[in-house]
Design a protein around this motif. Sequence first.
Motif, PDB file in Angstrom:
ATOM      1  N   ASN A  36      28.911 -10.908 -12.208  1.00 25.71           N
ATOM      2  CA  ASN A  36      29.636 -11.563 -11.971  1.00 25.71           C
ATOM      3  C   ASN A  36      29.880 -11.940 -10.896  1.00 25.71           C
ATOM      4  N   TRP A  37      28.065 -12.477  -9.670  1.00 24.08           N
ATOM      5  CA  TRP A  37      29.109 -12.494  -8.657  1.00 24.08           C
ATOM      6  C   TRP A  37      28.450 -13.764  -7.876  1.00 24.08           C
ATOM      7  N   GLN A  38      27.946 -13.958  -9.335  1.00 24.58           N
ATOM      8  CA  GLN A  38      27.239 -15.183  -8.815  1.00 24.58           C
ATOM      9  C   GLN A  38      28.854 -16.628  -8.734  1.00 24.58           C
ATOM     10  N   PRO A  39      28.956 -17.729  -8.369  1.00 29.06           N
ATOM     11  CA  PRO A  39      29.431 -18.445  -8.209  1.00 29.06           C
ATOM     12  C   PRO A  39      30.241 -18.721  -9.379  1.00 29.06           C
ATOM     13  N   VAL A  40      29.843 -18.825 -10.370  1.00 26.69           N
ATOM     14  CA  VAL A  40      29.928 -19.205 -11.799  1.00 26.69           C
ATOM     15  C   VAL A  40      28.922 -18.323 -12.690  1.00 26.69           C
ATOM     16  N   SER A  41      29.736 -16.969 -13.113  1.00 31.44           N
ATOM     17  CA  SER A  41      29.326 -16.568 -14.577  1.00 31.44           C
ATOM     18  C   SER A  41      29.629 -16.918 -15.817  1.00 31.44           C
ATOM     19  N   LYS A  42      27.847 -17.980 -16.212  1.00 34.47           N
ATOM     20  CA  LYS A  42      28.011 -18.866 -17.014  1.00 34.47           C
ATOM     21  C   LYS A  42      26.689 -17.655 -18.522  1.00 34.47           C
ATOM     22  N   LEU A  43      27.531 -17.520 -19.900  1.00 31.44           N
ATOM     23  CA  LEU A  43      26.191 -16.981 -20.983  1.00 31.44           C
ATOM     24  C   LEU A  43      25.082 -17.410 -20.654  1.00 31.44           C
ATOM     25  N   ASP A  81       0.845  -1.110  -0.534  1.00 33.16           N
ATOM     26  CA  ASP A  81      -0.167  -0.297  -0.039  1.00 33.16           C
ATOM     27  C   ASP A  81       0.669   1.256  -0.065  1.00 33.16           C
ATOM     28  N   ILE A  82       2.123   0.978   0.130  1.00 32.18           N
ATOM     29  CA  ILE A  82       3.114   2.457   0.246  1.00 32.18           C
ATOM     30  C   ILE A  82       2.979   2.265  -1.381  1.00 32.18           C
ATOM     31  N   ILE A  83       4.064   1.656  -1.668  1.00 32.71           N
ATOM     32  CA  ILE A  83       4.056   2.444  -3.538  1.00 32.71           C
ATOM     33  C   ILE A  83       3.501   1.897  -3.977  1.00 32.71           C
ATOM     34  N   ASP A  84       3.838   2.326  -5.721  1.00 31.20           N
ATOM     35  CA  ASP A  84       2.600   2.098  -7.055  1.00 31.20           C
ATOM     36  C   ASP A  84       2.730   1.063  -7.040  1.00 31.20           C
ATOM     37  N   ILE A  85       3.429   0.529  -8.055  1.00 26.53           N
ATOM     38  CA  ILE A  85       4.213   0.047  -8.528  1.00 26.53           C
ATOM     39  C   ILE A  85       4.784  -1.491  -7.690  1.00 26.53           C
ATOM     40  N   VAL A  86       5.047  -2.093  -7.898  1.00 29.81           N
ATOM     41  CA  VAL A  86       5.921  -3.328  -7.132  1.00 29.81           C
ATOM     42  C   VAL A  86       7.434  -3.688  -8.602  1.00 29.81           C
ATOM     43  N   SER A  87       8.876  -4.068  -8.111  1.00 30.57           N
ATOM     44  CA  SER A  87       9.294  -4.214  -9.496  1.00 30.57           C
ATOM     45  C   SER A  87      10.261  -5.321  -8.287  1.00 30.57           C
ATOM     46  N   TRP A  88      10.983  -6.055  -9.042  1.00 29.89           N
ATOM     47  CA  TRP A  88      11.920  -6.569  -8.989  1.00 29.89           C
ATOM     48  C   TRP A  88      13.261  -7.313  -9.807  1.00 29.89           C
ATOM     49  N   ASP A  89      14.058  -7.388  -8.481  1.00 26.95           N
ATOM     50  CA  ASP A  89      16.013  -8.401  -9.862  1.00 26.95           C
ATOM     51  C   ASP A  89      16.182  -9.531  -9.959  1.00 26.95           C
ATOM     52  N   ASN A  90      15.901  -9.706 -11.593  1.00 23.02           N
ATOM     53  CA  ASN A  90      16.153 -11.806 -10.526  1.00 23.02           C
ATOM     54  C   ASN A  90      16.944 -12.082 -11.390  1.00 23.02           C
ATOM     55  N   TYR A  91      17.638 -13.031 -11.550  1.00 28.29           N
ATOM     56  CA  TYR A  91      19.420 -13.000 -11.645  1.00 28.29           C
ATOM     57  C   TYR A  91      18.906 -14.530 -11.472  1.00 28.29           C
ATOM     58  N   PRO A  92      18.697 -15.421 -11.997  1.00 26.47           N
ATOM     59  CA  PRO A  92      18.744 -17.425 -12.218  1.00 26.47           C
ATOM     60  C   PRO A  92      19.740 -17.641 -12.544  1.00 26.47           C
ATOM     61  N   GLN A  93      20.109 -18.943 -12.264  1.00 33.81           N
ATOM     62  CA  GLN A  93      21.125 -18.952 -12.780  1.00 33.81           C
ATOM     63  C   GLN A  93      20.985 -20.464 -13.536  1.00 33.81           C
ATOM     64  N   TRP A  94      20.566 -20.121 -14.715  1.00 37.21           N
ATOM     65  CA  TRP A  94      20.642 -20.527 -16.143  1.00 37.21           C
ATOM     66  C   TRP A  94      21.664 -21.575 -16.883  1.00 37.21           C
ATOM     67  N   HIS A  95      21.456 -22.604 -17.062  1.00 39.67           N
ATOM     68  CA  HIS A  95      22.006 -23.644 -17.270  1.00 39.67           C
ATOM     69  C   HIS A  95      22.749 -24.617 -16.875  1.00 39.67           C
ATOM     70  N   LYS A  96      22.406 -23.960 -15.489  1.00 35.67           N
ATOM     71  CA  LYS A  96      22.957 -25.052 -14.535  1.00 35.67           C
ATOM     72  C   LYS A  96      22.588 -26.009 -13.661  1.00 35.67           C
ATOM     73  N   LYS A  97      21.143 -26.458 -14.254  1.00 35.25           N
ATOM     74  CA  LYS A  97      20.358 -27.824 -14.475  1.00 35.25           C
ATOM     75  C   LYS A  97      19.107 -27.797 -15.799  1.00 35.25           C
ATOM     76  N   GLU A  98      18.503 -28.260 -15.638  1.00 34.72           N
ATOM     77  CA  GLU A  98      18.197 -28.190 -17.329  1.00 34.72           C
ATOM     78  C   GLU A  98      17.166 -27.227 -17.103  1.00 34.72           C
ATOM     79  N   GLU A  99      17.076 -26.418 -17.983  1.00 32.63           N
ATOM     80  CA  GLU A  99      16.353 -24.766 -18.207  1.00 32.63           C
ATOM     81  C   GLU A  99      14.399 -24.365 -17.268  1.00 32.63           C
TER      82      GLU A  99
END
Length: 675
Positions: free
Chosen positions: A315-322, A264-282
């Motif tokens: 560059n901050w995850q244990p492995v920075s995979k493309l 109720d305080i802000i007008d719209i929620v936003s979030w930051d998403n950094y999944p570790q793609w390709h670490k397991k099946e997508e």
Amino acid sequence: MRQEVNFGKMIHGGDYNPEQWLDMPEILEKDIEYFKKAKINEVSLGIFAWAKLEPEEGVFDFDWMEKIIDRLYENGISTMLATPSGARPKWMADKYPEVLRVAPDRTRNLFGARHNHCYTSPVYREKVRIINKKLAEKFGNHPGVIAWHLSNEYGGECHCPLCQEAFREWLKEKYQTIDRLNKAWATTFWSHTYNSFDQIESPSPRGEMAVHGLNLDWKRFVTDRTVDFVKHEIQAIRDGGSDKPTTINMMYDFQGLNYHKFADIIDIVSWDNYPQWHKKEEYLTAMDDGMQHDIMRSIQKRPFLLMECCPGATNWQPVSKLKRPGMLHAASMQAIAHGSDSIQYFQLRKSRGSSEKFHGAVIDHYGGDDTRTFGEVTQVGETLEKLQEMTGSHTPAKVAVVFDWESRWALEDAQGPRNAGMHYKETVEKSYYAFRRLGLDVDMIDMEQELDGYQVVAAPMLYMFRAGFEQKVRAFVEKGGTFVLTYWSGIVDETDLCFLGGTPAGLMDVMGLRSTEIDALYDGESNVGVPCQGNHLHMTESYRCTNLCDLVKASTAEVLMTYGEDFYEGMPALTCNRFGKGRAYYICADFEQEFYNELFRKVTAEAGVKRAVTHIPCGVDITTRESGQAVYLIVQNFNRKPVEISLPVEEYPVWYGSYDGTIGKWETVILKKEK
Ligand code: GLA
Ligand code: ZN
């Protein structure tokens, strides 16, 4: 939520830090050219720019920012303007050490890093007020500025004397008398009784950590303090004459703040998403990510913004995979599918030095627009332009999972029955995944949100029943809803005191049973749930269960499955109780995913939940967005190969993507039914 935000277009942009490039104007010119090429229509500006905006106390320099906002606007690019409170200038920390945070061990941080401020400090609040107000006066009504990005990723806590005092005040207001507090926290245990509010200190590894009520209230206080700080930031902007919408960027599975309190305080929620793609099946990563998107969307039950994602590798995850070719597009479409009205990156231009110099960006050090990443970003931009009319459309969820921050805090702080892992999040995921396997849109709600309007609500391991929740459930089931509760629910009240007189407290008649004991299994041990002959739901398979087995005594509930082993062989493992016009299911043990899949398939069918697609291959994500004019069915294949799927194209013609009975690897197809 204050105002319903709709930018009228899908936002495509991200964090932009021109303050790092002011001595290279040719770079800034190039950026605008590239942004246009990549269909970037927004930048998030000024995050961490305080030292450039107020280089000395009381000396402000907004000229550079003005030039940039103007130039961007002339080129059709909007700005989400940040308040700079995420990091403060050195002069401030030196002159006013109280702005820096104090750790739980009571040592004050030195200057450095970011997100390192005391949210109580009157000095910090005043400095923030001044700069926010000035920014609002200067830019708050600029036609290019479309929203306020407040600070950055609020989080963390401060244990300084000012915060301690604020905590005591907060407690005084909540409990009024120290007696009430002592009762609520059960402080007689180990002689931890307080004589007055003045004696109370925040939890510390050097001091008190064993009073669960204290830990819980401290967490609530930290959220309230942060909410209060956010309100303070917003007020300064409003005082500066700007009423543009505000957002805060939230984080993946972040437990430091109860995000629902910001709804109720802000007008719209936003979030930051950094999944570790390709670490397991997508598709597994996509399922996990889908749940986070749904958590974010459910906070306001409105579209949200994907404020940050990485166009390349972090560059901050244990492995920075493309990211493999096509992954950025698929991941971006998934955000849109689950309710985002934007794809924004961290970051637009890669910084040259310091700790994020190797973090993926739209434009890298090489400086050209002929990179693979730039091409993929452009492709996302092109798609977002095609999807423009979906902006602002809602997600019509008919099922929900209760995922409550406060209950989780308490559950994970408690000792027993399995300190080796209660697996709360995994348990929630099992219900969520089972719904999603059916292509159902899912709201992830907390206990304060309403249950009305849903056909099926699952409440996995709802350890704490916050005041009034039982009544809500009772009314929901009475009126015809289907409620699915599991073991280890309704154990404690809001202050983490165990309920007396039997559990799940307040719902024993609704569930038609009482939990008598709970068995914890060692890692590697299991039991089995076996279907009962003639059970009304036609459960047919046996399933393994691990970790926790609740031994319940059924009163009015029908027993659908029983345990197959150990001394509780033959006791209920799954039950259903008719109550009013509805049904209440109780899952007694930590069953494997397939159990949930069969159960939820049958329970949702019984409850009459409609599904647009009936046979959904594993790895296919189906979601809905609905506007006043149309219903969009978004179908994504997260498998590494094409899948066959039969889609209702007569009713919902193909509107985006290509579909000929199959959907390609990581491809998205959108079907659209006009209303
Ligand atoms: C966070 C921050 C950004 C940046 C990115 C890097 O989400 O908000 O400032 O540090 O991480 O991935
Ligand atoms: Zn403090």
